[in-house]
Scaffold this active site. Structure first.
Site, mmCIF file in Angstrom:
data_model
loop_
_atom_site.group_PDB
_atom_site.id
_atom_site.type_symbol
_atom_site.label_atom_id
_atom_site.label_comp_id
_atom_site.label_asym_id
_atom_site.label_seq_id
_atom_site.Cartn_x
_atom_site.Cartn_y
_atom_site.Cartn_z
ATOM 1 N N CYS A 49 21.246 24.485 68.047
ATOM 2 C CA CYS A 49 20.504 23.560 67.180
ATOM 3 C C CYS A 49 19.733 22.614 68.101
ATOM 4 O O CYS A 49 20.280 22.128 69.093
ATOM 5 C CB CYS A 49 21.460 22.790 66.274
ATOM 6 S SG CYS A 49 22.419 23.898 65.225
ATOM 7 N N CYS B 265 38.565 14.690 65.800
ATOM 8 C CA CYS B 265 37.464 15.650 65.793
ATOM 9 C C CYS B 265 37.751 16.660 66.913
ATOM 10 O O CYS B 265 37.909 16.290 68.076
ATOM 11 C CB CYS B 265 36.173 14.877 66.045
ATOM 12 S SG CYS B 265 34.737 15.927 66.118
ATOM 13 N N GLU C 52 35.843 18.526 74.473
ATOM 14 C CA GLU C 52 36.022 17.143 74.017
ATOM 15 C C GLU C 52 36.769 17.069 72.695
ATOM 16 O O GLU C 52 36.662 17.974 71.874
ATOM 17 C CB GLU C 52 34.644 16.506 73.790
ATOM 18 C CG GLU C 52 33.801 16.457 75.020
ATOM 19 C CD GLU C 52 32.382 15.980 74.726
ATOM 20 O OE1 GLU C 52 32.171 15.338 73.685
ATOM 21 O OE2 GLU C 52 31.511 16.243 75.560
ATOM 22 N N CYS D 34 28.125 26.122 72.873
ATOM 23 C CA CYS D 34 27.839 26.684 71.548
ATOM 24 C C CYS D 34 26.623 27.587 71.648
ATOM 25 O O CYS D 34 25.660 27.269 72.342
ATOM 26 C CB CYS D 34 27.593 25.571 70.533
ATOM 27 S SG CYS D 34 27.306 26.216 68.865
ATOM 28 N N CYS E 67 21.207 19.068 69.277
ATOM 29 C CA CYS E 67 22.635 18.940 69.593
ATOM 30 C C CYS E 67 22.933 19.152 71.078
ATOM 31 O O CYS E 67 22.436 20.096 71.686
ATOM 32 C CB CYS E 67 23.411 19.951 68.751
ATOM 33 S SG CYS E 67 25.172 20.008 69.129
ATOM 34 N N CYS F 288 29.444 15.166 69.733
ATOM 35 C CA CYS F 288 30.188 16.003 70.675
ATOM 36 C C CYS F 288 29.287 16.775 71.621
ATOM 37 O O CYS F 288 28.195 17.161 71.286
ATOM 38 C CB CYS F 288 31.105 16.936 69.927
ATOM 39 S SG CYS F 288 32.777 16.358 70.071
HETATM 40 N N1 SAH Z 1 29.053 23.692 64.891
HETATM 41 C C1 SAH Z 1 29.555 23.024 63.770
HETATM 42 C C2 SAH Z 1 30.549 21.941 64.094
HETATM 43 C C3 SAH Z 1 30.253 21.112 65.311
HETATM 44 S S1 SAH Z 1 28.845 20.043 65.209
HETATM 45 C C4 SAH Z 1 28.422 22.462 62.936
HETATM 46 O O1 SAH Z 1 27.297 22.492 63.376
HETATM 47 O O2 SAH Z 1 28.701 22.048 61.818
HETATM 48 C C5 SAH Z 1 29.473 18.730 64.184
HETATM 49 C C6 SAH Z 1 28.416 17.928 63.498
HETATM 50 O O3 SAH Z 1 27.752 17.055 64.431
HETATM 51 C C7 SAH Z 1 27.335 18.782 62.857
HETATM 52 O O4 SAH Z 1 27.053 18.334 61.567
HETATM 53 C C8 SAH Z 1 26.186 18.559 63.807
HETATM 54 O O5 SAH Z 1 24.989 18.877 63.220
HETATM 55 C C9 SAH Z 1 26.366 17.104 64.160
HETATM 56 N N2 SAH Z 1 25.594 16.664 65.323
HETATM 57 C C10 SAH Z 1 25.243 17.365 66.403
HETATM 58 N N3 SAH Z 1 24.507 16.610 67.244
HETATM 59 C C11 SAH Z 1 24.394 15.394 66.659
HETATM 60 C C12 SAH Z 1 23.738 14.176 67.022
HETATM 61 N N4 SAH Z 1 23.088 14.065 68.152
HETATM 62 N N5 SAH Z 1 23.828 13.120 66.164
HETATM 63 C C13 SAH Z 1 24.535 13.214 65.023
HETATM 64 N N6 SAH Z 1 25.163 14.322 64.630
HETATM 65 C C14 SAH Z 1 25.095 15.409 65.430
HETATM 66 FE FE1 SF4 Z 2 26.464 24.416 67.710
HETATM 67 FE FE2 SF4 Z 2 25.710 21.870 67.786
HETATM 68 FE FE3 SF4 Z 2 24.500 23.558 66.124
HETATM 69 FE FE4 SF4 Z 2 27.036 22.811 65.634
HETATM 70 S S1 SF4 Z 2 25.247 21.494 65.633
HETATM 71 S S2 SF4 Z 2 26.182 24.910 65.551
HETATM 72 S S3 SF4 Z 2 27.819 22.631 67.751
HETATM 73 S S4 SF4 Z 2 24.483 23.674 68.373
#
Ligand code: SAH
Ligand code: SF4
Length: 385
Positions: A138, A127, A106, A134, A141, A367
């Protein structure tokens, strides 16, 4: 939405050759020299790739056919296939791309958002994704829900910007004359995947995106977001470019971070903070700490004290993001008044804090969500369709 190819039923063969948009100018220069092709031909080629965003060798009409054939024999020129597009009311747009091997990624195009940076309002931020899935898992996410599939190639990273710009140019009436302003002015590596876990491809892509002969996007307009890979942050600190760094903190203590981000067990806060400090000192630039507000997890007002302390140590600003609901996960965003109070308390502690009201909330802009949704739909389709 356009017709979707079934996962596993490929529209394009997997690339067998190296894609030309994964090559730096100096690499191509060496190749042109071997072929005895004059240097100005390379300038013409790069214009076709990065100004006109060509999708086929036959479009490059001012380059002799023999040279084009030579190029086509060595390099592929794959286009990302637009599988699905969503737009929000406030014009945030999400693109789902299908790659040559059938995988989905995406990109999200976000119009100027003064809460993010204080720049001119004609800014368009893209973005960008760096991996399929990934590995970091987390808990909140969508990108990590089904694990990691593979790293994106350099051309697949660069290709996201070119594909969006191509669409924008087509919408604007096909204008792609040299010198026209770019549709994408800023980049944030906050799409699917952990950018610093695909370090070499990321860096090469960044150099192509940054180069005057490439996309010409200034390093200071490029933000790399990481969940906290301390060794790679240190490595990035030693690179010559002034890329902006954002750290997905989401917890100001190990206790909170351990609960929601498994990466914290590998690189706990003290290690992450030391790496971030090195980055800040080497670049002399302000880091951003991203902090998603998740109800009952990290949004208690007593978290503002350790968060403010860390932000001050790192000379960082804090970007607060109310959690974007992910289907199938139980986490929720706190009430808006609570988010405002959290931001206010940070400011009282002398920290620059912005509260980012998510623009793409209504299009699953966090994303990974559109991909997940699409893969579920494809899995549910009968095999014959
Ligand atoms: N992996 C990298 C970049 C991709 S995630 C990282 O974690 O920084 C990009 C951002 O989106 C990160 O700050 C992540 O924590 C946030 N993110 C992920 N899921 C989300 C959600 N459901 N609502 C808001 N932000 C979210
Ligand atoms: Fe991976 Fe989502 Fe954690 Fe970023 S926030 S490191 S994309 S699992």
């Amino acid at each position: 939405m356009i017709a979707l190819a079934r996962k596993g039923h490929l529209r394009l063969p997997a690339p067998v050759t190296c894609d030309i948009r994964s090559q730096l100018r100096e690499e191509l220069e060496a190749r042109f020299k071997d072929w005895g092709a004059p240097a100005y031909r390379l300038t013409q080629l790069l214009e076709w790739l990065y100004v006109h965003r060509a999708t086929g060798w036959d479009q490059m009409t001012n380059i002799p056919k023999a040279l084009r054939q030579q190029l086509a024999g060595e390099f592929s020129l794959h286009e990302l296939t637009l599988a699905r597009q969503q737009g929000a009311r406030d014009t945030t747009r999400k693109f789902l791309w299908q790659l040559a091997d059938g995988a989905f990624i995406e990109s999200v195009l976000i119009p100027a958002n003064p809460a993010l940076y204080s720049e001119a309002s004609d800014r368009q931020t893209l973005c960008v994704s760096t991996q399929v899935g990934c590995a970091y898992g987390c808990r909140f996410c969508a990108s990590g829900l089904e694990g990691w599939k593979r790293n994106l190639g350099v051309d697949e990273i660069v290709g996201q910007i070119l594909a969006v710009e191509r669409l924008a140019a087509a919408e604007a009436g096909g204008s792609s004359a040299p010198g026209n302003s770019r549709a994408v002015t800023n980049l944030v590596f906050m799409g699917m995947g952990e950018p610093l876990a695909n370090y070499n491809n990321l860096l090469k892509a960044l150099r192509i995106l940054n180069a005057p002969w490439g996309c010409g996007i200034g390093a200071r307009k490029i933000t790399i977001s990481t969940s906290g890979l301390a060794p790679q942050i240190r490595r990035l600190a030693e690179e010559p470019e002034q890329f902006q760094l954002a750290i997905s903190l989401h917890g100001a203590t190990d206790e909170v971070r351990n609960r929601i981000m498994p990466v914290n067990r590998k690189y706990p806060l003290n290690e992450l903070a030391a790496a971030a400090e090195q980055y800040q000192k080497r670049k002399g630039r302000m880091i951003t700490l991203e902090y998603i507000l998740i109800e009952g997890v990290n949004d208690h007002l007593d978290q503002t004290a350790p968060l403010a302390k860390l932000a001050q140590r790192l000379h960082a600003k804090v970007n607060l993001i109310p959690y974007n609901k992910v289907e199938g996960l139980e986490w929720r965003r706190p009430a808006e008044e609570h988010c405002i109070a959290f931001a206010e308390r940070l400011r009282q502690n002398g920290v620059t804090a912005t509260l980012r009201l998510e623009k793409g909330h209504d299009i699953d802009a966090a994303c990974g969500q559109l991909r997940l949704k699409t893969e579920k739909e494809l899995a549910a389709q009968p095999a014959s369709t």
